[in-house]
Design a protein around this motif. Structure first.
Motif, PDB file in Angstrom:
ATOM      1  N   ASP A  23       0.821  -1.214   0.000  1.00 50.89           N
ATOM      2  CA  ASP A  23       0.000   0.000   0.000  1.00 50.89           C
ATOM      3  C   ASP A  23       0.858   1.267   0.000  1.00 50.89           C
ATOM      4  O   ASP A  23       0.399   2.326  -0.443  1.00 50.89           O
ATOM      5  N   TYR A  24       2.085   1.158   0.497  1.00 51.99           N
ATOM      6  CA  TYR A  24       2.970   2.320   0.605  1.00 51.99           C
ATOM      7  C   TYR A  24       4.093   2.283  -0.445  1.00 51.99           C
ATOM      8  O   TYR A  24       5.056   3.035  -0.336  1.00 51.99           O
ATOM      9  N   LYS A  25       3.952   1.428  -1.429  1.00 52.22           N
ATOM     10  CA  LYS A  25       5.006   1.246  -2.429  1.00 52.22           C
ATOM     11  C   LYS A  25       5.366   2.561  -3.126  1.00 52.22           C
ATOM     12  O   LYS A  25       6.536   2.938  -3.210  1.00 52.22           O
ATOM     13  N   ASP A  26       4.350   3.264  -3.638  1.00 53.49           N
ATOM     14  CA  ASP A  26       4.606   4.502  -4.387  1.00 53.49           C
ATOM     15  C   ASP A  26       5.198   5.590  -3.492  1.00 53.49           C
ATOM     16  O   ASP A  26       6.075   6.351  -3.919  1.00 53.49           O
ATOM     17  N   ILE A  27       4.735   5.653  -2.252  1.00 54.13           N
ATOM     18  CA  ILE A  27       5.248   6.658  -1.316  1.00 54.13           C
ATOM     19  C   ILE A  27       6.720   6.399  -1.011  1.00 54.13           C
ATOM     20  O   ILE A  27       7.550   7.317  -1.043  1.00 54.13           O
ATOM     21  N   ILE A  28       7.046   5.135  -0.718  1.00 60.88           N
ATOM     22  CA  ILE A  28       8.434   4.778  -0.400  1.00 60.88           C
ATOM     23  C   ILE A  28       9.327   4.992  -1.614  1.00 60.88           C
ATOM     24  O   ILE A  28      10.457   5.485  -1.491  1.00 60.88           O
ATOM     25  N   THR A  30       8.912   7.170  -4.028  1.00 65.47           N
ATOM     26  CA  THR A  30       9.093   8.614  -4.218  1.00 65.47           C
ATOM     27  C   THR A  30      10.098   9.182  -3.216  1.00 65.47           C
ATOM     28  O   THR A  30      10.996   9.949  -3.581  1.00 65.47           O
ATOM     29  N   ILE A  31       9.952   8.791  -1.950  1.00 64.54           N
ATOM     30  CA  ILE A  31      10.874   9.269  -0.912  1.00 64.54           C
ATOM     31  C   ILE A  31      12.291   8.782  -1.196  1.00 64.54           C
ATOM     32  O   ILE A  31      13.262   9.537  -1.089  1.00 64.54           O
ATOM     33  N   SER A  85      10.896   4.654 -11.196  1.00 62.34           N
ATOM     34  CA  SER A  85      11.550   5.299 -10.057  1.00 62.34           C
ATOM     35  C   SER A  85      13.056   5.052 -10.073  1.00 62.34           C
ATOM     36  O   SER A  85      13.857   5.985  -9.910  1.00 62.34           O
ATOM     37  N   TYR A 198      12.253  -0.868  -0.213  1.00 66.33           N
ATOM     38  CA  TYR A 198      11.603  -0.949  -1.527  1.00 66.33           C
ATOM     39  C   TYR A 198      11.841  -2.326  -2.157  1.00 66.33           C
ATOM     40  O   TYR A 198      10.945  -2.890  -2.794  1.00 66.33           O
TER      41      TYR A 198
END
Length: 244
Positions: A23-28, A30-31, A85, A198
């Motif tokens: 669920d947090y793949k895109d957030i991680i 990006t960070i 990414s 990631y």
């Protein structure tokens, strides 16, 4: 046969954790991309020091050579994976590392360091050329190519993260971390941790394990800044670095 709760219980935590991280793949991602680019920018401080003193002094060019090898190899691998990414991150990183290396070569006026960095650059160029030849002209299956390039990426990451360790003997001899690039090491610590996470999310061992190793190596180097002062101790009588 029906699956009982006890039989299935051991798999539940792993599945649940995987779903949460996914669920947090895109957030991680990006960070990790932003922090990695910031890490690459830390080389500006090293180049500024080189330009200010008019020479490379005792600064090793190996981190820049290793950076070119690592980012170019990871860029190739990320393009094979079609991972946006990782591709953007390493494209920016490769550009910056080439600029840093060019600056180092420009101010490398001592014959010894110049011969050393020239050999490193020659070997790196040959290896990178061989990798590109293998990727684009090999008859191997795509998955086989990914595996082999992934292994090269692991090697490149470990070299890049461990490159400051070439000054380790000098650190112990002088009991000073003056020659270690703290911004680069600290940024590597953060970046390795994020990309390791990631790698866990996308279930890619070639992303996960080298970054785990990099996390440990950079953590050890940060520990040296606690053990030894960042400035050499100076004798109050002679004004020279104190040798103990």
């Amino acid at each position: 046969m029906p699956v009982t709760y006890l039989e299935n219980r051991s798999h539940f935590p792993h599945t649940d954790l995987k779903m949460v991280l996914q669920d947090y793949k895109d957030i991680i991602a990006t960070i990790a991309t932003i922090v990695t680019i910031i890490q690459f920018l830390s080389g500006i401080d090293i180049c500024r020091k080189i330009i200010k003193q008019g020479s490379t002094g005792d600064i090793s060019g190996f981190p820049f050579v290793g950076g070119v090898f690592s980012t170019s190899t990871w860029l190739t691998y990320s393009l094979l994976l079609w991972d946006a990414s990782m591709s953007i991150t390493n494209a920016v990183g490769l550009t910056l590392q080439v600029i840093y290396l060019s600056t180092y070569v420009r101010y490398c006026i001592a014959s010894g360091p110049w011969r050393t960095v020239r050999k490193q650059m020659l070997i790196t160029t040959l290896v990178v050329a061989a990798i590109q030849y293998y990727v684009f002209l090999s008859d191997d299956e795509n998955e086989t190519i990914k595996t082999h390039i992934g292994l090269m990426c692991c090697l490149g990451s470990i070299i890049f993260c461990a490159s400051p360790l070439v000054s380790l003997a000098e650190v112990f001899r002088t009991q000073s971390t003056d020659m270690l690039p703290f911004p680069l090491i600290f940024a590597t610590f953060l970046v390795s941790g994020l990309w390791c996470l990631y790698g866990i999310i996308i279930q890619n061992s070639f992303v996960k394990y080298p970054n785990l190793i990099g996390f440990g190596l950079s953590g050890f180097q940060l520990f040296l800044f606690i053990v030894y002062p960042s400035k050499r101790k100076v004798s109050g009588v002679t004004g020279y670095p104190e040798i103990r």
